[in-house]
Design a protein around this motif. Structure first.
Motif, PDB file in Angstrom:
ATOM      1  N   ALA A  21       2.755  -5.259  -6.955  1.00 19.19           N
ATOM      2  CA  ALA A  21       3.591  -4.106  -6.609  1.00 19.19           C
ATOM      3  C   ALA A  21       3.152  -3.513  -5.274  1.00 19.19           C
ATOM      4  O   ALA A  21       1.961  -3.275  -5.049  1.00 19.19           O
ATOM      5  N   GLY A  22       4.101  -3.283  -4.380  1.00 16.26           N
ATOM      6  CA  GLY A  22       3.801  -2.607  -3.133  1.00 16.26           C
ATOM      7  C   GLY A  22       3.775  -1.098  -3.324  1.00 16.26           C
ATOM      8  O   GLY A  22       4.250  -0.567  -4.334  1.00 16.26           O
ATOM      9  N   VAL A  23       3.218  -0.412  -2.355  1.00 17.37           N
ATOM     10  CA  VAL A  23       3.092   1.042  -2.396  1.00 17.37           C
ATOM     11  C   VAL A  23       3.958   1.632  -1.283  1.00 17.37           C
ATOM     12  O   VAL A  23       3.855   1.218  -0.123  1.00 17.37           O
ATOM     13  N   VAL A  24       4.821   2.584  -1.648  1.00 16.56           N
ATOM     14  CA  VAL A  24       5.615   3.298  -0.660  1.00 16.56           C
ATOM     15  C   VAL A  24       5.182   4.762  -0.696  1.00 16.56           C
ATOM     16  O   VAL A  24       5.170   5.387  -1.757  1.00 16.56           O
ATOM     17  N   GLU A 177      -8.440  10.762   5.286  1.00 13.42           N
ATOM     18  CA  GLU A 177      -9.404  10.449   4.233  1.00 13.42           C
ATOM     19  C   GLU A 177      -8.758   9.655   3.104  1.00 13.42           C
ATOM     20  O   GLU A 177      -9.361   8.758   2.529  1.00 13.42           O
ATOM     21  N   VAL A 178      -7.520   9.993   2.781  1.00 10.22           N
ATOM     22  CA  VAL A 178      -6.851   9.384   1.629  1.00 10.22           C
ATOM     23  C   VAL A 178      -6.244   8.022   1.953  1.00 10.22           C
ATOM     24  O   VAL A 178      -6.219   7.129   1.099  1.00 10.22           O
ATOM     25  N   ALA A 179      -5.773   7.839   3.163  1.00  8.57           N
ATOM     26  CA  ALA A 179      -5.012   6.634   3.514  1.00  8.57           C
ATOM     27  C   ALA A 179      -5.706   5.328   3.134  1.00  8.57           C
ATOM     28  O   ALA A 179      -5.067   4.437   2.559  1.00  8.57           O
ATOM     29  N   PRO A 180      -7.000   5.144   3.409  1.00  4.74           N
ATOM     30  CA  PRO A 180      -7.639   3.875   3.025  1.00  4.74           C
ATOM     31  C   PRO A 180      -7.673   3.655   1.514  1.00  4.74           C
ATOM     32  O   PRO A 180      -7.579   2.522   1.040  1.00  4.74           O
ATOM     33  N   ALA A 181      -7.804   4.746   0.748  1.00 10.43           N
ATOM     34  CA  ALA A 181      -7.912   4.629  -0.708  1.00 10.43           C
ATOM     35  C   ALA A 181      -6.619   4.198  -1.363  1.00 10.43           C
ATOM     36  O   ALA A 181      -6.611   3.778  -2.528  1.00 10.43           O
ATOM     37  N   LEU A 182      -5.506   4.260  -0.659  1.00  9.16           N
ATOM     38  CA  LEU A 182      -4.233   3.841  -1.232  1.00  9.16           C
ATOM     39  C   LEU A 182      -4.232   2.360  -1.583  1.00  9.16           C
ATOM     40  O   LEU A 182      -3.445   1.918  -2.420  1.00  9.16           O
ATOM     41  N   ARG A 184      -6.177   0.939  -3.378  1.00  9.71           N
ATOM     42  CA  ARG A 184      -6.512   0.797  -4.795  1.00  9.71           C
ATOM     43  C   ARG A 184      -5.260   0.604  -5.638  1.00  9.71           C
ATOM     44  O   ARG A 184      -5.318   0.066  -6.742  1.00  9.71           O
ATOM     45  N   LEU A 185      -4.123   1.052  -5.106  1.00 11.27           N
ATOM     46  CA  LEU A 185      -2.862   0.950  -5.851  1.00 11.27           C
ATOM     47  C   LEU A 185      -2.074  -0.305  -5.500  1.00 11.27           C
ATOM     48  O   LEU A 185      -1.147  -0.677  -6.214  1.00 11.27           O
ATOM     49  N   GLY A 186      -2.422  -0.935  -4.394  1.00 15.27           N
ATOM     50  CA  GLY A 186      -1.690  -2.112  -3.949  1.00 15.27           C
ATOM     51  C   GLY A 186      -1.523  -2.092  -2.441  1.00 15.27           C
ATOM     52  O   GLY A 186      -2.061  -1.226  -1.746  1.00 15.27           O
ATOM     53  N   GLU A 187      -0.755  -3.026  -1.940  1.00 20.80           N
ATOM     54  CA  GLU A 187      -0.499  -3.092  -0.499  1.00 20.80           C
ATOM     55  C   GLU A 187       0.459  -1.972  -0.092  1.00 20.80           C
ATOM     56  O   GLU A 187       1.511  -1.784  -0.705  1.00 20.80           O
ATOM     57  N   VAL A 188       0.089  -1.226   0.942  1.00 17.47           N
ATOM     58  CA  VAL A 188       0.960  -0.177   1.465  1.00 17.47           C
ATOM     59  C   VAL A 188       2.034  -0.849   2.307  1.00 17.47           C
ATOM     60  O   VAL A 188       1.758  -1.392   3.372  1.00 17.47           O
ATOM     61  N   ILE A 189       3.271  -0.822   1.825  1.00 17.81           N
ATOM     62  CA  ILE A 189       4.336  -1.527   2.528  1.00 17.81           C
ATOM     63  C   ILE A 189       5.167  -0.600   3.412  1.00 17.81           C
ATOM     64  O   ILE A 189       5.777  -1.050   4.386  1.00 17.81           O
ATOM     65  N   ALA A 190       5.197   0.702   3.096  1.00 20.00           N
ATOM     66  CA  ALA A 190       5.983   1.627   3.918  1.00 20.00           C
ATOM     67  C   ALA A 190       5.450   3.041   3.760  1.00 20.00           C
ATOM     68  O   ALA A 190       4.967   3.426   2.690  1.00 20.00           O
ATOM     69  N   VAL A 191       5.554   3.802   4.841  1.00 19.16           N
ATOM     70  CA  VAL A 191       5.137   5.202   4.865  1.00 19.16           C
ATOM     71  C   VAL A 191       6.217   6.005   5.578  1.00 19.16           C
ATOM     72  O   VAL A 191       6.718   5.586   6.631  1.00 19.16           O
ATOM     73  N   PHE A 192       6.564   7.178   5.012  1.00 23.44           N
ATOM     74  CA  PHE A 192       7.553   8.063   5.605  1.00 23.44           C
ATOM     75  C   PHE A 192       6.907   9.431   5.808  1.00 23.44           C
ATOM     76  O   PHE A 192       6.385  10.016   4.858  1.00 23.44           O
ATOM     77  N   ASP A 193       6.960   9.949   7.027  1.00 22.65           N
ATOM     78  CA  ASP A 193       6.328  11.230   7.322  1.00 22.65           C
ATOM     79  C   ASP A 193       7.065  11.888   8.485  1.00 22.65           C
ATOM     80  O   ASP A 193       7.602  11.192   9.346  1.00 22.65           O
ATOM     81  N   ASN A 194       7.072  13.223   8.509  1.00 27.42           N
ATOM     82  CA  ASN A 194       7.758  13.942   9.577  1.00 27.42           C
ATOM     83  C   ASN A 194       6.818  14.404  10.689  1.00 27.42           C
ATOM     84  O   ASN A 194       7.258  15.122  11.595  1.00 27.42           O
ATOM     85  N   GLU A 195       5.561  14.003  10.624  1.00 27.40           N
ATOM     86  CA  GLU A 195       4.616  14.363  11.683  1.00 27.40           C
ATOM     87  C   GLU A 195       4.206  13.109  12.448  1.00 27.40           C
ATOM     88  O   GLU A 195       3.650  12.168  11.861  1.00 27.40           O
ATOM     89  N   PRO A 196       4.443  13.061  13.761  1.00 25.42           N
ATOM     90  CA  PRO A 196       4.033  11.890  14.544  1.00 25.42           C
ATOM     91  C   PRO A 196       2.559  11.543  14.386  1.00 25.42           C
ATOM     92  O   PRO A 196       2.198  10.357  14.310  1.00 25.42           O
ATOM     93  N   LEU A 201      -1.628   7.681  12.443  1.00 26.20           N
ATOM     94  CA  LEU A 201      -2.861   7.352  11.723  1.00 26.20           C
ATOM     95  C   LEU A 201      -2.603   6.303  10.649  1.00 26.20           C
ATOM     96  O   LEU A 201      -3.475   5.461  10.385  1.00 26.20           O
ATOM     97  N   PHE A 202      -1.416   6.294  10.051  1.00 27.08           N
ATOM     98  CA  PHE A 202      -1.128   5.258   9.062  1.00 27.08           C
ATOM     99  C   PHE A 202      -1.008   3.892   9.720  1.00 27.08           C
ATOM    100  O   PHE A 202      -1.440   2.884   9.149  1.00 27.08           O
ATOM    101  N   LEU A 203      -0.439   3.838  10.900  1.00 31.92           N
ATOM    102  CA  LEU A 203      -0.376   2.559  11.607  1.00 31.92           C
ATOM    103  C   LEU A 203      -1.757   2.089  12.030  1.00 31.92           C
ATOM    104  O   LEU A 203      -2.017   0.892  12.112  1.00 31.92           O
ATOM    105  N   GLU A 204      -2.643   3.019  12.277  1.00 30.15           N
ATOM    106  CA  GLU A 204      -4.025   2.669  12.598  1.00 30.15           C
ATOM    107  C   GLU A 204      -4.738   2.080  11.388  1.00 30.15           C
ATOM    108  O   GLU A 204      -5.480   1.093  11.504  1.00 30.15           O
ATOM    109  N   ILE A 205      -4.505   2.657  10.217  1.00 31.23           N
ATOM    110  CA  ILE A 205      -5.231   2.237   9.006  1.00 31.23           C
ATOM    111  C   ILE A 205      -4.520   1.103   8.281  1.00 31.23           C
ATOM    112  O   ILE A 205      -5.155   0.225   7.695  1.00 31.23           O
TER     113      ILE A 205
END
Length: 239
Positions: A21-24, A177-182, A184-196, A201-205
């Motif tokens: 399962a991917g993580v969104v 701090e939280v982004a790397p720990a995600l 644990r739930l699976g591969e992070v396939i997509a992230v949606f956020d309103n702050e550049p 930082l998600f693209l970095e991690i």
């Protein structure tokens, strides 16, 4: 349209179970939740308080709608014709004592198309993480209830609401701090956020994830958006 193509690609990745399962990941305020009605409700309450002492300003606040709300409360007051600095200070205190607490979250509404898109990701098999800068002591219960009442998947297996442990923690520090720990739930396939800054930082991690900047309201003076990030203004899949 580019938005529809992008969102459908995320849905396709949600259905791909070849690597589990991917993580969104979805931010709340300004991403899948429009909190401007919360601000409007507070302005209307402030209008009642000011009705006798400041009748002109009170009338302006009582007539306020969501299109009058901008990112900063003082800037919103100025747009409504409130120019006195002492009223800016009083209004800001009044807003701050209400905006960041559970009871007023019930005024929030979904961003256009957000509920159906999040549910489609969940129904496709993705794990849904609501990763928000709202804090646990003051806003977690209201956030959970709001997500439930608006029809977002929450409180069921495959969904998580992740909040800051304390109000004082800067949102960007918390998310870093939280982004790397995600993972644990699976591969992070997509992230949606309103702050550049958060998109960057998600693209970095998680450089392989589809990172989407939801262009609504955001903090002043943001950093340049990583060119790998995509930009949308809503979540609608159909005209």
């Amino acid at each position: 349209m580019e938005r529809k193509r992008l969102l459908r690609e995320v849905l396709e990745r949600s259905r791909d179970r070849s690597r589990g399962a991917g993580v969104v990941v979805f931010d709340l305020d300004g991403t899948i939740m429009d909190n401007r009605p919360r601000v409007v409700a507070i302005l209307h309450e402030l209008a009642e308080l000011w009705r006798t002492r400041h009748p002109t300003e009170a009338a302006a606040l009582a007539a306020a709608g969501i299109n009058d709300v901008v990112y900063g409360l003082v800037d919103t007051l100025r747009r409504l014709g409130v120019s006195e600095p002492t009223l800016h200070e009083e209004g800001f205190r009044f807003w701050r004592e209400r905006f960041f607490y559970d009871p007023h979250i019930r005024h929030d509404i979904e961003m256009s198309g957000a509920r159906d898109f999040v549910r489609a990701c969940y129904d496709g098999g993705a794990t849904i993480v609501y990763l928000t800068g709202r804090d646990l002591p003051n806003m977690a219960l209201g956030s959970f209830a709001s997500l439930r009442d608006l029809g977002f998947p929450i409180g069921v297996v495959g969904t998580e609401l992740v909040t800051k442990p304390a109000f004082e923690t800067p949102d960007s520090v918390f998310k870093r701090e939280v982004a790397p720990a995600l993972l644990r739930l699976g591969e992070v396939i997509a992230v949606f956020d309103n702050e550049p800054a958060n998109c960057n930082l998600f693209l970095e991690i998680h450089p392989a994830c589809t990172t989407v900047f939801v262009d609504t309201q955001y903090a002043p003076d943001p950093p340049p958006l990583d060119p790998r990030a995509h930009v949308i203004h809503s979540f609608e899949l159909e005209p």
